[in-house]
Motif scaffolding. Structure first.
Motif, PDB file in Angstrom:
ATOM      1  N   PHE A  10     118.199  62.221  -0.196  1.00  0.00           N
ATOM      2  CA  PHE A  10     116.858  61.903   0.326  1.00  0.00           C
ATOM      3  C   PHE A  10     116.203  60.801  -0.499  1.00  0.00           C
ATOM      4  CE2 PHE A  10     114.930  64.300  -3.127  1.00  0.00           C
ATOM      5  CZ  PHE A  10     115.895  65.253  -3.418  1.00  0.00           C
ATOM      6  N   GLY A  11     115.133  60.238   0.090  1.00  0.00           N
ATOM      7  CA  GLY A  11     114.438  59.109  -0.561  1.00  0.00           C
ATOM      8  C   GLY A  11     115.096  57.821  -0.110  1.00  0.00           C
ATOM      9  N   GLY A  12     115.595  57.063  -1.075  1.00  0.00           N
ATOM     10  CA  GLY A  12     116.367  55.872  -0.737  1.00  0.00           C
ATOM     11  C   GLY A  12     115.564  54.584  -0.735  1.00  0.00           C
ATOM     12  N   HIS A  17     111.113  55.738   2.940  1.00  0.00           N
ATOM     13  CA  HIS A  17     111.398  56.599   1.787  1.00  0.00           C
ATOM     14  C   HIS A  17     110.593  57.910   1.844  1.00  0.00           C
ATOM     15  CE1 HIS A  17     112.244  57.036  -2.657  1.00  0.00           C
ATOM     16  NE2 HIS A  17     111.083  57.665  -2.626  1.00  0.00           N
ATOM     17  N   GLU A  18     109.300  57.792   2.048  1.00  0.00           N
ATOM     18  CA  GLU A  18     108.421  58.960   1.975  1.00  0.00           C
ATOM     19  C   GLU A  18     108.720  59.961   3.095  1.00  0.00           C
ATOM     20  OE1 GLU A  18     107.418  55.826   2.001  1.00  0.00           O
ATOM     21  OE2 GLU A  18     106.580  55.519   0.006  1.00  0.00           O
ATOM     22  N   ILE A  19     108.998  59.420   4.282  1.00  0.00           N
ATOM     23  CA  ILE A  19     109.268  60.296   5.430  1.00  0.00           C
ATOM     24  C   ILE A  19     110.538  61.094   5.157  1.00  0.00           C
ATOM     25  CG2 ILE A  19     109.599  60.367   7.944  1.00  0.00           C
ATOM     26  CD1 ILE A  19     106.920  59.078   6.779  1.00  0.00           C
ATOM     27  N   SER A  20     111.500  60.415   4.525  1.00  0.00           N
ATOM     28  CA  SER A  20     112.748  61.081   4.186  1.00  0.00           C
ATOM     29  C   SER A  20     112.508  62.268   3.250  1.00  0.00           C
ATOM     30  CB  SER A  20     113.685  60.048   3.545  1.00  0.00           C
ATOM     31  OG  SER A  20     114.595  60.669   2.706  1.00  0.00           O
ATOM     32  N   LEU A  21     111.576  62.125   2.319  1.00  0.00           N
ATOM     33  CA  LEU A  21     111.297  63.219   1.387  1.00  0.00           C
ATOM     34  C   LEU A  21     110.782  64.453   2.150  1.00  0.00           C
ATOM     35  CD1 LEU A  21     109.484  61.290  -1.521  1.00  0.00           C
ATOM     36  CD2 LEU A  21     111.924  61.722  -1.228  1.00  0.00           C
ATOM     37  N   GLN A  57     110.777  68.555  -5.575  1.00  0.00           N
ATOM     38  CA  GLN A  57     109.377  68.563  -6.016  1.00  0.00           C
ATOM     39  C   GLN A  57     108.722  67.242  -5.625  1.00  0.00           C
ATOM     40  OE1 GLN A  57     108.105  71.221  -7.519  1.00  0.00           O
ATOM     41  NE2 GLN A  57     110.074  72.285  -7.591  1.00  0.00           N
ATOM     42  N   LEU A  58     107.633  67.335  -4.871  1.00  0.00           N
ATOM     43  CA  LEU A  58     106.973  66.109  -4.407  1.00  0.00           C
ATOM     44  C   LEU A  58     105.536  66.028  -4.909  1.00  0.00           C
ATOM     45  CD1 LEU A  58     108.152  66.030  -0.677  1.00  0.00           C
ATOM     46  CD2 LEU A  58     109.225  64.963  -2.660  1.00  0.00           C
ATOM     47  N   LEU A  59     105.086  64.791  -5.103  1.00  0.00           N
ATOM     48  CA  LEU A  59     103.691  64.537  -5.463  1.00  0.00           C
ATOM     49  C   LEU A  59     102.973  63.925  -4.266  1.00  0.00           C
ATOM     50  CD1 LEU A  59     103.839  62.793  -8.968  1.00  0.00           C
ATOM     51  CD2 LEU A  59     102.895  65.050  -8.433  1.00  0.00           C
ATOM     52  N   ASN A  60     101.669  64.048  -4.209  1.00  0.00           N
ATOM     53  CA  ASN A  60     100.836  63.430  -3.161  1.00  0.00           C
ATOM     54  C   ASN A  60     101.292  63.797  -1.753  1.00  0.00           C
ATOM     55  OD1 ASN A  60      99.513  61.989  -5.213  1.00  0.00           O
ATOM     56  ND2 ASN A  60     101.107  60.424  -5.138  1.00  0.00           N
ATOM     57  N   ILE A  61     101.598  65.061  -1.549  1.00  0.00           N
ATOM     58  CA  ILE A  61     102.178  65.509  -0.287  1.00  0.00           C
ATOM     59  C   ILE A  61     101.256  65.253   0.911  1.00  0.00           C
ATOM     60  CG2 ILE A  61     101.401  67.899  -0.659  1.00  0.00           C
ATOM     61  CD1 ILE A  61     104.835  67.592   0.409  1.00  0.00           C
ATOM     62  N   GLN A  62      99.927  65.155   0.608  1.00  0.00           N
ATOM     63  CA  GLN A  62      98.977  64.982   1.720  1.00  0.00           C
ATOM     64  C   GLN A  62      98.919  63.547   2.241  1.00  0.00           C
ATOM     65  OE1 GLN A  62      98.059  67.548   3.046  1.00  0.00           O
ATOM     66  NE2 GLN A  62      98.430  68.953   1.356  1.00  0.00           N
ATOM     67  N   ASP A  63      99.471  62.621   1.501  1.00  0.00           N
ATOM     68  CA  ASP A  63      99.343  61.216   1.890  1.00  0.00           C
ATOM     69  C   ASP A  63     100.729  60.614   2.133  1.00  0.00           C
ATOM     70  OD1 ASP A  63      99.015  58.541   2.103  1.00  0.00           O
ATOM     71  OD2 ASP A  63      97.818  58.279   0.284  1.00  0.00           O
ATOM     72  N   LYS A  65     101.807  57.898   2.763  1.00  0.00           N
ATOM     73  CA  LYS A  65     102.169  56.600   2.189  1.00  0.00           C
ATOM     74  C   LYS A  65     102.378  56.695   0.673  1.00  0.00           C
ATOM     75  CE  LYS A  65     100.474  53.328   5.571  1.00  0.00           C
ATOM     76  NZ  LYS A  65      99.311  52.678   6.118  1.00  0.00           N
ATOM     77  N   ALA A  66     101.969  57.801   0.075  1.00  0.00           N
ATOM     78  CA  ALA A  66     102.009  57.891  -1.395  1.00  0.00           C
ATOM     79  C   ALA A  66     102.899  59.022  -1.916  1.00  0.00           C
ATOM     80  CB  ALA A  66     100.584  58.070  -1.926  1.00  0.00           C
ATOM     81  N   ILE A  67     103.524  59.748  -1.006  1.00  0.00           N
ATOM     82  CA  ILE A  67     104.373  60.866  -1.441  1.00  0.00           C
ATOM     83  C   ILE A  67     105.466  60.329  -2.345  1.00  0.00           C
ATOM     84  CG2 ILE A  67     106.017  62.627  -0.649  1.00  0.00           C
ATOM     85  CD1 ILE A  67     104.509  62.488   2.054  1.00  0.00           C
ATOM     86  N   SER A  68     105.720  61.033  -3.447  1.00  0.00           N
ATOM     87  CA  SER A  68     106.828  60.573  -4.288  1.00  0.00           C
ATOM     88  C   SER A  68     107.553  61.761  -4.890  1.00  0.00           C
ATOM     89  CB  SER A  68     106.313  59.634  -5.381  1.00  0.00           C
ATOM     90  OG  SER A  68     105.385  60.324  -6.173  1.00  0.00           O
ATOM     91  N   MET A  69     108.804  61.499  -5.324  1.00  0.00           N
ATOM     92  CA  MET A  69     109.548  62.599  -5.923  1.00  0.00           C
ATOM     93  C   MET A  69     109.314  62.597  -7.431  1.00  0.00           C
ATOM     94  SD  MET A  69     113.272  61.263  -4.868  1.00  0.00           S
ATOM     95  CE  MET A  69     113.898  59.680  -5.329  1.00  0.00           C
ATOM     96  N   THR A  70     109.545  63.748  -8.042  1.00  0.00           N
ATOM     97  CA  THR A  70     109.201  63.867  -9.456  1.00  0.00           C
ATOM     98  C   THR A  70     110.427  63.993 -10.364  1.00  0.00           C
ATOM     99  OG1 THR A  70     109.001  66.206  -9.118  1.00  0.00           O
ATOM    100  CG2 THR A  70     106.962  64.954  -9.042  1.00  0.00           C
TER     101      THR A  70
END
Ligand SMILES: Nc1ncnc2c1ncn2[C@@H]1O[C@H](COP(=O)(O)OP(=O)(O)O)[C@@H](O)[C@H]1O
Ligand SMILES: [Mg+2]
Length: 362
Positions: A10-12, A17-21, A57-63, A65-70
């Motif tokens: 996932f990611g990539g 990227h974010e949608i994949s997460l 584990q993801l950050l900024n799950i509500q947004d 455009k800003a979701i990221s992996m940790t």
């Protein structure tokens, strides 16, 4: 029976990227733990693979455009030896897992376009979904449309613009395509880089914008019709789900409508259609899937015109698996829940791999 180890990627390096997460989290949650052990591999924006323990584990799950992996602290490499498939830690050279099947939950570039499928093929390991050829055909809207047009399947009329050629002008296109145009990068998804234009100024801007994402852009006539999507599952003799409908709030189904604005689009599952309409849609979507040489899965998106005529819009070879995504929802109402769906996809990957390996190499 020994549990299979499923590498969920996932990611990539993709604009999606974010949608994949989000998709991957759902796939992991739905994976049948009686049969499979997930091996979680997050791919960062530079393309480096990272081993994730236990969960994503993801950050900024509500947004969206800003979701990221940790979990980016355990870089790994995948051994491409055709006989064993180990995930090796780059920090201590330890073998973290041996992988039986790759499940790329990657959207767009470097995931849906045949590149990961190529890596799996080199490594001689089953890979969920379309193979190299069908992934790259499905990714390139220009090539996909040419193949469909050649088989007399309706697609929107279009013009192909390459970055290396002089930019076409709005007035040159309107005699053929009309004055309502869609401009899109040939190889992307999630509506990234897609614009609508009905005048020269907006058109020039839209064309330049799309060319930022791809060196090939397609410009299409606007099709007036309902947006219907159908999920397909299978290798040879695939099955079609009941169709669903997308009703975007705005001019078109944009990135924001898809992922940012909760009320950006209404998903009607199943779509309100007559038996005859359902049958015609399923049959054309299956034909499209087979014609484009797809395997495993794809979602075929169409326009249903008032006259009943069907125009194929596009095919998505790794459709979204987020909790609002059409593909798993369509199978859910067609009698296959997400856990069964994922098991089916893994079985199909193994069946195709076994068939391929029966062939003589020389
Ligand atoms: N030719 C067209 N006519 C009408 N609407 C279109 C056309 N092409 C795209 N759209 C609209 O734009 C959206 C995104 O375009 P699409 O080709 O599906 O790109 P993506 O691969 O990014 O999803 C569609 O869901 C639809 O709402
Ligand atoms: Mg689309």
């Amino acid at each position: 029976m020994k549990k299979l180890k499923i590498a969920i990627l996932f990611g990539g390096r993709s604009t999606e990227h974010e949608i994949s997460l989000l998709s991957a989290q759902n796939v992991v949650n739905a994976l049948d733990r009686e049969k499979y052990d997930p091996v979680l591999i997050g791919i960062d924006r530079s393309g480096q693979w990272h081993y994730n323990e236990n969960s994503i584990q993801l950050l900024n799950i509500q947004d969206a455009k800003a979701i990221s992996m940790t979990q980016l602290d355990n870089p790994v490499v995948f051994s491409q030896n055709a006989n064993d498939h180990h995930l090796i830690s780059l920090s201590n050279k330890e073998n973290l897992a041996s992988i039986d099947v790759i499940f790329p939950v990657l959207h767009g570039t470097f995931g849906e376009d045949g590149s990961i499928q190529g890596l799996a093929k080199l490594a001689n390991i089953p890979c969920v979904g379309c193979d190299i050829l069908s992934s790259s055909i499905g990714m390139d809207k220009d090539i996909m449309k040419r193949l469909l047009r050649d088989s007399n399947i309706s697609v929107a009329k279009w013009h192909t613009q390459r970055a290396s050629n002089p930019l076409i002008k709005f007035d040159q296109l309107t005699p053929v395509l009309g004055n309502k145009l869609f401009i899109k990068p040939a190889n992307l998804g999630s509506s990234v880089g897609v614009s609508f234009a009905d005048n020269a100024k907006d058109f020039d801007k839209a064309l330049k914008h799309a060319l930022e994402f791809d060196s090939k852009v397609i410009i299409e006539e606007k099709i007036k019709g309902r947006e219907i999507e159908c999920a397909i599952l299978g290798n040879r003799n695939p099955k079609a789900s009941l169709p669903g409908e997308v009703v975007p709030k705005d001019e078109f189904y944009s990135f924001d409508n898809k992922y940012i604005d909760e009320s950006g689009a209404q998903l009607i599952i199943p779509a309100e259609l007559s038996k005859d309409q359902i049958q015609r849609i399923q049959s054309l979507c299956l034909q499209t899937y087979e014609l484009l040489e797809c395997k495993g899965m794809a979602r075929v998106d169409i326009f249903l015109e008032d006259s009943g005529h069907i125009v194929i819009n596009e095919i998505n070879t790794i459709p979204g698996f987020t909790n609002i995504s059409m593909y798993p929802k369509l199978w859910e109402i067609s009698g296959i829940n997400q856990t069964e769906l994922i098991s089916n996809l893994i079985d199909l990957a193994i069946a195709d791999y076994e068939n391929q390996n029966k062939l003589r190499l020389c």
